[in-house]
Design an enzyme around this catalytic site. Structure first.
Site, PDB file in Angstrom:
ATOM      1  N   GLU A   1     -20.004   7.818 -10.173  1.00 47.69           N
ATOM      2  CA  GLU A   1     -19.322   6.544 -10.467  1.00 47.69           C
ATOM      3  C   GLU A   1     -19.959   5.851 -11.671  1.00 47.69           C
ATOM      4  O   GLU A   1     -19.275   5.170 -12.442  1.00 47.69           O
ATOM      5  CB  GLU A   1     -19.338   5.649  -9.214  1.00 47.69           C
TER       6      GLU A   1
ATOM      7  N   ASN B   1     -25.906   5.736   0.555  1.00 45.63           N
ATOM      8  CA  ASN B   1     -25.623   4.990  -0.676  1.00 45.63           C
ATOM      9  C   ASN B   1     -24.539   3.973  -0.342  1.00 45.63           C
ATOM     10  O   ASN B   1     -23.388   4.338  -0.122  1.00 45.63           O
ATOM     11  CB  ASN B   1     -25.137   5.978  -1.761  1.00 45.63           C
ATOM     12  N   TRP B   2     -24.938   2.703  -0.306  1.00 43.66           N
ATOM     13  CA  TRP B   2     -23.989   1.666   0.121  1.00 43.66           C
ATOM     14  C   TRP B   2     -23.003   1.248  -0.966  1.00 43.66           C
ATOM     15  O   TRP B   2     -22.066   0.518  -0.694  1.00 43.66           O
ATOM     16  CB  TRP B   2     -24.748   0.430   0.608  1.00 43.66           C
ATOM     17  N   LYS B   3     -23.287   1.611  -2.213  1.00 49.69           N
ATOM     18  CA  LYS B   3     -22.404   1.200  -3.323  1.00 49.69           C
ATOM     19  C   LYS B   3     -22.273  -0.318  -3.329  1.00 49.69           C
ATOM     20  O   LYS B   3     -23.248  -1.012  -3.040  1.00 49.69           O
ATOM     21  CB  LYS B   3     -21.054   1.926  -3.221  1.00 49.69           C
TER      22      LYS B   3
ATOM     23  N   GLU C   1     -22.969  16.479  -5.886  1.00 53.09           N
ATOM     24  CA  GLU C   1     -21.831  15.717  -5.360  1.00 53.09           C
ATOM     25  C   GLU C   1     -20.584  16.043  -6.167  1.00 53.09           C
ATOM     26  O   GLU C   1     -20.349  15.437  -7.221  1.00 53.09           O
ATOM     27  CB  GLU C   1     -22.115  14.212  -5.471  1.00 53.09           C
TER      28      GLU C   1
ATOM     29  N   GLY D   1     -22.058   8.246   1.432  1.00 48.65           N
ATOM     30  CA  GLY D   1     -21.520   6.963   1.012  1.00 48.65           C
ATOM     31  C   GLY D   1     -20.925   6.219   2.191  1.00 48.65           C
ATOM     32  O   GLY D   1     -21.621   5.600   2.994  1.00 48.65           O
ATOM     33  N   GLY D   2     -19.596   6.315   2.326  1.00 47.12           N
ATOM     34  CA  GLY D   2     -18.862   5.543   3.332  1.00 47.12           C
ATOM     35  C   GLY D   2     -19.464   5.586   4.733  1.00 47.12           C
ATOM     36  O   GLY D   2     -19.569   4.549   5.409  1.00 47.12           O
TER      37      GLY D   2
ATOM     38  N   SER E   1     -18.019  12.885   1.097  1.00 41.84           N
ATOM     39  CA  SER E   1     -17.305  12.832   2.382  1.00 41.84           C
ATOM     40  C   SER E   1     -18.089  13.436   3.547  1.00 41.84           C
ATOM     41  O   SER E   1     -17.496  14.030   4.452  1.00 41.84           O
ATOM     42  CB  SER E   1     -15.919  13.476   2.254  1.00 41.84           C
TER      43      SER E   1
ATOM     44  N   HIS F   1     -25.226   8.821 -10.669  1.00 38.82           N
ATOM     45  CA  HIS F   1     -24.107   8.959  -9.731  1.00 38.82           C
ATOM     46  C   HIS F   1     -22.803   9.085 -10.521  1.00 38.82           C
ATOM     47  O   HIS F   1     -22.649   8.457 -11.572  1.00 38.82           O
ATOM     48  CB  HIS F   1     -24.064   7.744  -8.795  1.00 38.82           C
TER      49      HIS F   1
ATOM     50  N   GLY G   1     -15.615  10.105  -1.486  1.00 43.31           N
ATOM     51  CA  GLY G   1     -14.723   9.053  -1.019  1.00 43.31           C
ATOM     52  C   GLY G   1     -13.303   9.519  -0.793  1.00 43.31           C
ATOM     53  O   GLY G   1     -12.391   8.711  -0.620  1.00 43.31           O
TER      54      GLY G   1
HETATM   55  P1  PGA Z   1     -18.821   9.417   0.256  1.00 44.17           P
HETATM   56  O1  PGA Z   1     -19.753   9.068  -1.037  1.00 44.17           O
HETATM   57  O2  PGA Z   1     -19.775   9.900   1.322  1.00 44.17           O
HETATM   58  O3  PGA Z   1     -18.177   8.104   0.612  1.00 44.17           O
HETATM   59  O4  PGA Z   1     -17.882  10.451  -0.179  1.00 44.17           O
HETATM   60  C1  PGA Z   1     -20.823   9.891  -1.391  1.00 44.17           C
HETATM   61  C2  PGA Z   1     -21.507   9.336  -2.607  1.00 44.17           C
HETATM   62  O5  PGA Z   1     -20.828   8.775  -3.470  1.00 44.17           O
HETATM   63  O6  PGA Z   1     -22.740   9.440  -2.739  1.00 44.17           O
END
Ligand code: PGA
Length: 255
Positions: free
Chosen positions: A97, A9-11, A167, A234-235, A213, A95, A173
């Site tokens: 966020e 997930n590149w956000k 999650e 994510g990251g 993470s 998600h 993050g």
């Molecule tokens: P992260 O994000 O791997 O950067 O913690 C995961 C996500 O939000 O799907």
């Protein structure tokens, strides 16, 4: 045996040129990967570049969100048929966020999931508790409410188009990853809820990803848990050289 899914997930990251560069590196390196499905979710503006760059490969492309109406006077929104039109196979829905910053609720999640299925796409449905909710002992109730609310009105057969992502918000993050035991216990709980709500086959077949993470260093241990069927990353999905070893770690999946 559930086929593992490794999703990135590149956000809010990457231009079209950066998208082409990423897949230039990833696609050839995973040409021999047969042990899992690979899904990447770029921002809307890079979806076409991503679909073009992954054509003929085993990488599928996901959107990070969707709107539930197909068309109409809804300025700024993108619909599920539009995502299908550009070649997406999946959409991430709910998600944390989106829930935290953009007012996503279990009701909007449910509308979006149904729109995604109507358009012939698959949904990656995210659930997860905050630190306060976990500390207060309410983690299971929260994810159960999110799961039940999000999947409202879906039938057993619909569940073959659904992937669930657990999650924990406190792990996203933050570099603070759930322990394999914490993650496994949440996944087992979600799976038991699916079996109770639908039937044993649905409980057995739905893939449940862990997110929060995930890195090359912790992926194999998490993925070695019986109810963890992949990861939503994510990251560490932003660089092909970081994402590749995580995709490799899916070989540890035993479900
Ligand atoms: P992260 O994000 O791997 O950067 O913690 C995961 C996500 O939000 O799907």
């Amino acid at each position: 045996m559930r086929r593992p899914v490794m999703a990135g997930n590149w956000k809010l990251f990457k231009t079209q040129a950066q998208t082409r560069d990423f897949f230039g590196a990833l696609v050839s390196s995973i040409a021999d990967v047969e042990h899992c499905d690979v899904v990447v979710a770029p921002p809307y503006t890079s979806l076409v570049a991503a679909v073009d760059a992954t054509r003929g490969s085993q990488v599928s492309i996901a959107a990070q969100d969707v709107y539930w109406e197909s068309e109409g006077a809804f300025t700024g929104e993108v619909s599920a048929p539009m995502l299908a039109d550009v070649g997406c196979d999946y959409a991430i829905i709910g998600h944390s966020e989106r829930r935290q910053y953009f007012g996503e609720t279990d009701l909007t999640v449910s509308r979006k999931i149904r729109a995604v299925l109507r358009a012939g796409l698959k949904a990656i449905v995210c659930v997860g508790e905050t630190l306060d909710q976990r500390d207060g002992g309410g983690a299971e109730a929260v994810v159960q409410r999110q799961l039940t609310g999000g999947l409202a009105e879906l039938t057993g057969p619909d569940l073959s188009h659904i992937i669930v992502a657990y999650e924990p918000v406190w792990a996203i993050g933050t570099g603070k990853v759930a322990t394999p035991d914490q993650a496994e216990s949440a996944h087992a709980h979600l799976r038991s809820r699916l079996a109770a709500r639908y039937n044993a086959e649905v409980g057995d077949c739905v893939r449940i990803l862990y997110g929060g993470s995930v890195k090359a260093e912790n992926a194999a241990e998490l993925l070695g848990q019986p109810n963890i069927d992949g990861a939503l990353v994510g990251g560490a999905s932003l660089k092909a050289e970081a994402f590749l070893p995580i995709v490799e770690a899916a070989k540890a999946c035993v479900g």
